[in-house]
Scaffold this active site. Structure first.
Site, PDB file in Angstrom:
ATOM      1  N   LYS A 209       0.665  -1.030  -0.287  1.00 51.95           N
ATOM      2  CA  LYS A 209      -0.051  -0.367  -0.215  1.00 51.95           C
ATOM      3  C   LYS A 209       1.164   1.229  -0.081  1.00 51.95           C
ATOM      4  O   LYS A 209       0.656   1.967  -1.095  1.00 51.95           O
ATOM      5  CB  LYS A 209      -1.146  -0.052   0.961  1.00 51.95           C
ATOM      6  CG  LYS A 209      -1.366   0.838   1.476  1.00 51.95           C
ATOM      7  CD  LYS A 209      -2.500   0.862   2.365  1.00 51.95           C
ATOM      8  CE  LYS A 209      -3.514   2.208   2.828  1.00 51.95           C
ATOM      9  NZ  LYS A 209      -4.613   2.677   3.605  1.00 51.95           N
ATOM     10  N   GLU A 215      10.433  -4.717   4.639  1.00 55.73           N
ATOM     11  CA  GLU A 215      10.543  -5.711   4.040  1.00 55.73           C
ATOM     12  C   GLU A 215       9.689  -6.584   2.228  1.00 55.73           C
ATOM     13  O   GLU A 215      10.758  -7.324   1.707  1.00 55.73           O
ATOM     14  CB  GLU A 215       9.286  -6.794   4.556  1.00 55.73           C
ATOM     15  CG  GLU A 215       9.581  -7.754   5.884  1.00 55.73           C
ATOM     16  CD  GLU A 215       9.420  -6.417   6.835  1.00 55.73           C
ATOM     17  OE1 GLU A 215       8.711  -4.606   7.133  1.00 55.73           O
ATOM     18  OE2 GLU A 215       8.648  -6.415   8.373  1.00 55.73           O
ATOM     19  N   GLY A 272      -4.884  -1.755   4.756  1.00 51.49           N
ATOM     20  CA  GLY A 272      -4.285  -3.065   4.559  1.00 51.49           C
ATOM     21  C   GLY A 272      -4.659  -4.118   4.840  1.00 51.49           C
ATOM     22  O   GLY A 272      -4.643  -5.274   4.475  1.00 51.49           O
ATOM     23  N   ARG A 273      -5.197  -4.516   6.372  1.00 51.12           N
ATOM     24  CA  ARG A 273      -5.003  -6.376   6.845  1.00 51.12           C
ATOM     25  C   ARG A 273      -7.798  -6.190   6.157  1.00 51.12           C
ATOM     26  O   ARG A 273      -7.398  -7.130   6.585  1.00 51.12           O
ATOM     27  CB  ARG A 273      -5.724  -5.441   8.264  1.00 51.12           C
ATOM     28  CG  ARG A 273      -6.012  -4.660   8.844  1.00 51.12           C
ATOM     29  CD  ARG A 273      -5.749  -4.897  10.056  1.00 51.12           C
ATOM     30  NE  ARG A 273      -6.099  -3.290  11.123  1.00 51.12           N
ATOM     31  CZ  ARG A 273      -5.151  -2.250  11.172  1.00 51.12           C
ATOM     32  NH1 ARG A 273      -4.245  -2.454  10.416  1.00 51.12           N
ATOM     33  NH2 ARG A 273      -5.899  -2.017  12.053  1.00 51.12           N
ATOM     34  N   GLU A 358      -4.720  -6.147  15.195  1.00 53.22           N
ATOM     35  CA  GLU A 358      -4.012  -4.986  14.547  1.00 53.22           C
ATOM     36  C   GLU A 358      -5.065  -4.140  14.832  1.00 53.22           C
ATOM     37  O   GLU A 358      -4.471  -3.565  14.236  1.00 53.22           O
ATOM     38  CB  GLU A 358      -3.396  -5.504  13.139  1.00 53.22           C
ATOM     39  CG  GLU A 358      -2.444  -4.134  12.622  1.00 53.22           C
ATOM     40  CD  GLU A 358      -1.422  -4.861  11.368  1.00 53.22           C
ATOM     41  OE1 GLU A 358      -0.669  -5.127  11.746  1.00 53.22           O
ATOM     42  OE2 GLU A 358      -1.854  -4.235  10.663  1.00 53.22           O
ATOM     43  N   HIS A 389      -5.662 -33.376  18.015  1.00 56.01           N
ATOM     44  CA  HIS A 389      -5.137 -33.887  18.186  1.00 56.01           C
ATOM     45  C   HIS A 389      -3.480 -33.155  18.799  1.00 56.01           C
ATOM     46  O   HIS A 389      -2.879 -33.564  18.581  1.00 56.01           O
ATOM     47  CB  HIS A 389      -4.404 -35.181  17.436  1.00 56.01           C
ATOM     48  CG  HIS A 389      -5.803 -36.135  16.802  1.00 56.01           C
ATOM     49  ND1 HIS A 389      -5.882 -37.211  17.195  1.00 56.01           N
ATOM     50  CD2 HIS A 389      -6.517 -35.674  16.063  1.00 56.01           C
ATOM     51  CE1 HIS A 389      -7.246 -37.916  17.550  1.00 56.01           C
ATOM     52  NE2 HIS A 389      -7.602 -36.442  16.230  1.00 56.01           N
ATOM     53  N   LYS A 517       9.658  -1.044  13.827  1.00 51.87           N
ATOM     54  CA  LYS A 517      10.015  -0.614  12.378  1.00 51.87           C
ATOM     55  C   LYS A 517      11.198   0.600  12.536  1.00 51.87           C
ATOM     56  O   LYS A 517      12.018   0.472  12.382  1.00 51.87           O
ATOM     57  CB  LYS A 517       9.410  -0.094  12.149  1.00 51.87           C
ATOM     58  CG  LYS A 517       7.980  -1.135  11.085  1.00 51.87           C
ATOM     59  CD  LYS A 517       7.152  -0.241   9.914  1.00 51.87           C
ATOM     60  CE  LYS A 517       6.401  -1.715   9.798  1.00 51.87           C
ATOM     61  NZ  LYS A 517       5.223  -0.680   8.577  1.00 51.87           N
TER      62      LYS A 517
HETATM   63  O1  F6P Z   1       2.109  -4.600  10.136  1.00 51.14           O
HETATM   64  C1  F6P Z   1       2.134  -3.053  10.007  1.00 51.14           C
HETATM   65  C2  F6P Z   1       1.527  -2.350   8.347  1.00 51.14           C
HETATM   66  O2  F6P Z   1       1.081  -1.358   7.834  1.00 51.14           O
HETATM   67  C3  F6P Z   1       0.149  -3.798   7.640  1.00 51.14           C
HETATM   68  O3  F6P Z   1      -1.286  -2.768   8.518  1.00 51.14           O
HETATM   69  C4  F6P Z   1       0.203  -3.556   6.521  1.00 51.14           C
HETATM   70  O4  F6P Z   1      -0.864  -4.645   5.959  1.00 51.14           O
HETATM   71  C5  F6P Z   1       1.016  -4.088   6.264  1.00 51.14           C
HETATM   72  O5  F6P Z   1       2.394  -2.900   7.293  1.00 51.14           O
HETATM   73  C6  F6P Z   1       2.156  -3.719   4.704  1.00 51.14           C
HETATM   74  O6  F6P Z   1       1.956  -2.700   4.304  1.00 51.14           O
HETATM   75  P1  F6P Z   1       1.879  -2.286   2.970  1.00 51.14           P
HETATM   76  O7  F6P Z   1       1.568  -3.109   2.388  1.00 51.14           O
HETATM   77  O8  F6P Z   1       2.059  -0.184   2.900  1.00 51.14           O
HETATM   78  O9  F6P Z   1       3.360  -2.337   2.725  1.00 51.14           O
END
Ligand code: F6P
Length: 548
Positions: A209, A215, A272-273, A358, A389, A517
């Site tokens: 987003k 990452e 995002g979620r 979250e 189990h 972060k």
């Molecule tokens: O973990 C924090 C967060 O901002 C989430 O809410 C989001 O889904 C994720 O990082 C990834 O963010 P982006 O889509 O901006 O890479």
């Protein structure tokens, strides 16, 4: 209009619930079934393909009445309208929360800052349709003229979990494309996946987003470098054929070098979620085709309409959320188990962990004051029967109250009735066992029948007694289809919303994730330098240990 700002514990309903808890906490649900032969029917909500039976919970009709009063006293109705109408209810980020608009009908109108966003949403859907059809059909080809065989989704959090969960859940409906998900900044994750891939036939979809997530940018950069390895005889211009991106940040995508034609926009009013319904779901559409993707959206839309238009007493997300409030705030239950009886839903609980934790892992209310009551629940779970189990022992005989939600499907997808009957026998029997437990008398009779001596019976008896009265809710769905899955996911999204409204917190920001972060970037600088910034002694010791 801003959300009403009410401390739930100060409402009249909360006081009644407190009294109700004191009066009912020692009741046995199995006795409540004996007292009222219509209990199961009364505490069940049914529609064309969902049966939501919440009668095995530690509640009376009065509990339900007061929970519904609580919903009214915090103006849940008004809040739902604000949510669907695009009011900026994500107040700390000054944004609307409009994942519902992404699955709205084309004829609907949803205004953001006075502009109807539906035409824009449908234009992106059309772009998703054309793009995915061309990849799936083999019309779009890689740099050596071969059709695509593999797709790699590069993203994390909401840009990974939603698509990954849906792709896994709808595996039965998928086409020939092999799907891969790279999320972790752990280089072993990306390199392990790259090892299996042929650059000539692989499509990479970078989903972020913000397009600033460490990452995702690290993984995308590593993959781009790999793709441009001279050994593969690729050129910079081939990136246009092999990379697509989904983001709100067009400038950063351009800097990364992805062709503008392969860029799918999203909007800041989609969290995002909650974003799998947008172009973030590109991997879903690639895996199961656009029609199935659209059916997923239409299933969610069905749940949206149910949630927005149904009386609270018959409203599945509302009742489900109220049950969480009941256990979390009156029984002090800290966790909730979600147990899908479908191996396809093996990623469902992990997905909901982000959605629920979250969103509602907050300790400051909408006034900015510390809350004086418990908020967000801890979510966990694994598919049945595997979980039986593994951790079911603790649910049956442990010391904690763990409300458990059982999700099952009447029809299996491959139609193996023998397996399906066994699976569903377990699904049904577990909630029955958790309700009834096993009394001393029953254990005694069982052991006597086995021919054990009195001494042996006396020694064994306490361990074999099950207290029962463990709360469960059952959701029985006709069949796992794109549509029913969409409806199921949307149920939980609205449940999250209702909980946030009642707890008087902001569910749509996630500032808590930011601190880690920021510190990680300081530590990374320290790792690459001779000196260190100021850290506590433990952190310093670990940092030095790593550097050596
Ligand atoms: O973990 C924090 C967060 O901002 C989430 O809410 C989001 O889904 C994720 O990082 C990834 O963010 P982006 O889509 O901006 O890479």
């Amino acid at each position: 209009m801003a959300l009403q700002n009410t401390n739930p514990t100060k409402t009249a309903a909360w006081q009644k619930l407190q009294e109700n808890y004191t009066n009912t906490k020692n009741l046995k649900v199995k006795d409540l079934f004996k007292d009222d032969e219509n209990r199961a029917k009364k505490l069940t909500i049914k529609d064309n393909d969902f049966l939501f039976d919440y009668s095995k919970n530690r509640i009376t009709e009065d509990t339900v009445k007061h929970l519904l009063e609580l919903a009214n006293q915090v103006d849940l109705k008004g809040a739902i309208e604000n949510y669907f109408k695009g009011e900026p209810i994500n107040q700390t980020e000054g944004r609307a929360v409009l994942h519902t608009a992404l699955r709205a009908k084309e004829s609907d109108t949803v205004l953001v800052d006075g502009k109807n966003v539906i035409p824009e949403i449908y234009a992106v859907k059309e772009k998703i349709k054309n793009y995915t059809e061309s990849i799936i059909s083999g019309k779009s080809k890689g740099y050596t003229g071969k059709a695509f065989t593999d797709v790699v989704n590069i993203g994390i959090g909401g840009s990974d979990l939603g698509p990954a969960m849906v792709v896994e859940s709808l595996k039965f409906y998928k086409n020939h494309l092999k799907m891969h998900f790279v999320s972790n900044v752990d280089g072993d994750h990306v390199h392990q996946i790259l090892k299996e891939l042929n650059p000539e036939t692989t499509l990479f979809v970078v989903v972020s987003k913000t397009f600033t997530t460490q990452e995702t940018l690290s993984n995308a950069t590593t993959i781009k470098k790999w793709f441009l390895n001279p050994e593969f005889k690729t050129k910079e211009s081939d990136i246009a054929l092999h990379f697509a991106a989904v983001s709100t940040n067009a400038t950063k995508i351009a800097e990364f070098g992805i062709d503008a034609n392969n860029v799918f926009p999203m909007w800041d009013w989609v969290g995002g979620r909650f974003s799998l319904w947008s172009a973030v779901g590109l991997s879903i559409a690639l895996s199961v085709g656009f029609t199935n993707f659209n059916n997923l959206l239409m299933g969610a839309n069905e749940m949206d309409e149910h949630f927005r238009n149904t009386d609270f007493s018959e409203n599945i997300p509302v009742v489900s959320a109220l049950l969480t409030i009941w256990y979390n705030n009156f029984y002090n239950a800290e966790t909730e188990a979600i147990i899908p009886y479908s191996q396809y839903l093996s990623r469902f609980s992990a997905y909901l962990q982000q959605g629920i934790m979250e969103s509602n892992g907050k300790s400051v209310d909408r006034n900015g004051d510390p809350v004086t009551y418990q908020t967000g629940t801890i979510i966990w779970g694994e598919p049945g029967t595997n979980s039986q189990h593994a951790f079911f022992q603790l649910i049956h005989q442990g010391t904690k109250v763990i409300p458990a939600e059982f999700i099952g499907f009447k029809e299996s997808l491959f139609g193996d009735q023998d397996h399906q009957d066994k699976l569903m026998a377990n699904f049904i029997a577990q909630t029955e066992a958790l309700l009834n437990g096993k009394t001393k008398e029953e254990v005694l009779a069982e052991l006597q029948e086995k021919g054990l001596s009195d001494k042996e019976i006396e020694d064994l008896l306490p361990f074999k007694v099950f207290e029962g009265n463990k709360p469960t809710t059952t959701l029985l769905i006709n069949k796992l289809t794109p549509k029913s899955l969409g409806k199921l996911i949307a149920l939980y999204e609205h449940k999250i919303f209702v909980q946030g409204i009642i707890w008087n917190i902001f569910s749509y920001d996630q500032w808590g994730v930011e601190l880690g972060k920021q510190l990680a970037s300081t530590v990374l600088k320290d790792i690459n330098s001779d000196k260190n910034e100021t850290h506590d002694p433990s952190t310093l010791q670990i940092l030095e240990g790593y550097k050596k």
